[in-house]
Scaffold this motif. Sequence first.
Motif, mmCIF file in Angstrom:
data_model
loop_
_atom_site.group_PDB
_atom_site.id
_atom_site.type_symbol
_atom_site.label_atom_id
_atom_site.label_comp_id
_atom_site.label_asym_id
_atom_site.label_seq_id
_atom_site.Cartn_x
_atom_site.Cartn_y
_atom_site.Cartn_z
ATOM 1 N N THR A 58 6.679 15.813 3.211
ATOM 2 C CA THR A 58 7.388 16.572 2.302
ATOM 3 C C THR A 58 8.723 15.587 1.772
ATOM 4 O OG1 THR A 58 8.804 18.139 3.279
ATOM 5 C CG2 THR A 58 6.546 18.749 2.625
ATOM 6 N N ASN A 59 8.984 14.503 2.587
ATOM 7 C CA ASN A 59 9.896 13.564 2.415
ATOM 8 C C ASN A 59 9.641 12.520 1.754
ATOM 9 O OD1 ASN A 59 11.527 15.517 3.546
ATOM 10 N ND2 ASN A 59 11.768 14.372 5.504
ATOM 11 N N ASP A 60 10.539 11.455 1.371
ATOM 12 C CA ASP A 60 10.144 10.708 0.441
ATOM 13 C C ASP A 60 10.184 9.464 1.496
ATOM 14 O OD1 ASP A 60 10.577 10.919 -2.404
ATOM 15 O OD2 ASP A 60 12.460 11.689 -2.061
ATOM 16 N N PRO A 61 9.381 8.216 1.161
ATOM 17 C CA PRO A 61 9.298 7.156 2.127
ATOM 18 C C PRO A 61 10.570 6.491 2.095
ATOM 19 C CG PRO A 61 8.034 6.797 0.169
ATOM 20 C CD PRO A 61 8.585 7.974 -0.051
ATOM 21 N N ASP A 62 10.763 5.594 3.119
ATOM 22 C CA ASP A 62 11.803 4.621 3.001
ATOM 23 C C ASP A 62 11.692 3.249 1.885
ATOM 24 O OD1 ASP A 62 14.063 2.872 3.638
ATOM 25 O OD2 ASP A 62 13.604 2.550 5.440
ATOM 26 N N TYR A 63 12.345 3.857 0.799
ATOM 27 C CA TYR A 63 11.915 2.867 -0.542
ATOM 28 C C TYR A 63 12.265 1.573 -0.007
ATOM 29 C CZ TYR A 63 10.254 6.691 -3.011
ATOM 30 O OH TYR A 63 9.436 7.916 -3.365
ATOM 31 N N ASP A 64 13.669 1.514 0.164
ATOM 32 C CA ASP A 64 14.396 0.297 0.507
ATOM 33 C C ASP A 64 13.779 -0.598 1.562
ATOM 34 O OD1 ASP A 64 16.426 0.884 -1.469
ATOM 35 O OD2 ASP A 64 17.655 1.784 -0.126
ATOM 36 N N TYR A 83 4.993 -4.742 7.519
ATOM 37 C CA TYR A 83 5.741 -3.558 7.585
ATOM 38 C C TYR A 83 4.799 -2.166 7.443
ATOM 39 C CZ TYR A 83 9.166 0.073 5.762
ATOM 40 O OH TYR A 83 9.907 1.190 5.373
ATOM 41 N N VAL A 84 5.155 -1.249 8.456
ATOM 42 C CA VAL A 84 4.472 0.159 8.341
ATOM 43 C C VAL A 84 5.435 1.201 8.413
ATOM 44 C CG1 VAL A 84 2.937 1.425 9.576
ATOM 45 C CG2 VAL A 84 2.469 -1.089 9.670
ATOM 46 N N GLU A 85 5.310 2.153 7.528
ATOM 47 C CA GLU A 85 5.900 3.397 7.736
ATOM 48 C C GLU A 85 4.833 4.622 7.489
ATOM 49 O OE1 GLU A 85 9.656 6.110 5.999
ATOM 50 O OE2 GLU A 85 8.698 4.492 4.513
ATOM 51 N N TYR A 86 4.890 5.412 8.477
ATOM 52 C CA TYR A 86 4.345 6.775 8.699
ATOM 53 C C TYR A 86 5.500 7.887 8.463
ATOM 54 C CZ TYR A 86 0.206 4.546 10.660
ATOM 55 O OH TYR A 86 -0.906 3.852 10.882
ATOM 56 N N LEU A 119 0.746 -1.288 -0.031
ATOM 57 C CA LEU A 119 -0.086 0.004 -0.061
ATOM 58 C C LEU A 119 0.845 1.139 0.085
ATOM 59 C CD1 LEU A 119 -2.710 -1.209 2.452
ATOM 60 C CD2 LEU A 119 -2.504 -1.868 0.064
ATOM 61 N N VAL A 120 0.674 2.153 -1.151
ATOM 62 C CA VAL A 120 1.446 3.270 -1.149
ATOM 63 C C VAL A 120 0.547 4.252 -1.028
ATOM 64 C CG1 VAL A 120 2.885 4.735 -2.933
ATOM 65 C CG2 VAL A 120 2.758 2.285 -2.994
ATOM 66 N N ILE A 121 0.836 5.260 0.084
ATOM 67 C CA ILE A 121 -0.265 6.174 0.740
ATOM 68 C C ILE A 121 0.544 7.630 0.477
ATOM 69 C CG2 ILE A 121 -1.558 6.896 2.535
ATOM 70 C CD1 ILE A 121 -0.073 3.513 3.130
ATOM 71 N N GLY A 175 3.153 7.453 3.647
ATOM 72 C CA GLY A 175 3.677 6.173 4.276
ATOM 73 C C GLY A 175 3.634 5.041 3.234
ATOM 74 N N THR A 176 3.872 3.944 3.616
ATOM 75 C CA THR A 176 3.913 2.580 3.142
ATOM 76 C C THR A 176 3.261 1.382 4.022
ATOM 77 O OG1 THR A 176 5.678 3.253 2.106
ATOM 78 C CG2 THR A 176 4.941 0.908 1.615
ATOM 79 N N VAL A 177 2.592 0.479 3.623
ATOM 80 C CA VAL A 177 2.158 -0.701 4.340
ATOM 81 C C VAL A 177 2.375 -1.952 3.625
ATOM 82 C CG1 VAL A 177 0.113 -1.640 5.770
ATOM 83 C CG2 VAL A 177 0.331 0.808 5.789
#
Length: 170
Positions: free
Chosen positions: A154-160, A146-149, A53-55, A134-136
Amino acid sequence: MNKTDLQITFAGNPVTIVGNKINVGDKAPDFTVINEKLEPVKLSDYDGKVKVLVIYPSIDTGVCAAQNRRFNVEANNLKDVVVLSISVDLPFAQSRFCGAEGLENIITLSDHKDLDFGEKYGFVIDEFRLLTRGTVIIDKDNTVKYVEYVPEITNDPDYDGALNAAKELI
C-alpha cells in the motif's frame, strides 16, 4: 511456482510472493504480456532502449493510480526510455484509466493471461493472483540495473531511486 524470500505485506499482513526473484546484474528475462488490442508484446520488442518497468496490483487503487501518473509525467524527462506499466488488470481497464487521466507517455501492458512477467520476475502475490508493487530498470543491453520490491504494497515505490537509476543510463 517458486516461493521467494521477499518479506512483503499488504495492509500490514504478510503475503506470499512467488516466481523467480530478479536481481541487479541479471540478464532481463524476456516475457510476453498483452496490450490494449489483446496482442502479445514482449520485452524484446524494446531491445536497444532503456526500459522502466512500473509494476502494481491494480490500476483502480489510489497508490497504483498515483504511481502511473507520476511515471507518466517523468517519462517526459526520460528521452530514449520506454516506460512499461504492468499489472494483471484487463487491458480494457488500463486503457480506460489512461484515457480518463490523459496518460500518454506510458505503455500499459497486462500480465493477466499467463502471469509470464510476474513468474519470471518474482512479482506474483500468490494469495490474490495480482502483482506486487515495484520497479525494475533495464539497460539497453537488457541487464537489470535497478530493482525495487516495495515492502508494503500500500506504499509508494521509491520514485527518486528508480528515476535516478534510469537517468544514469541515458
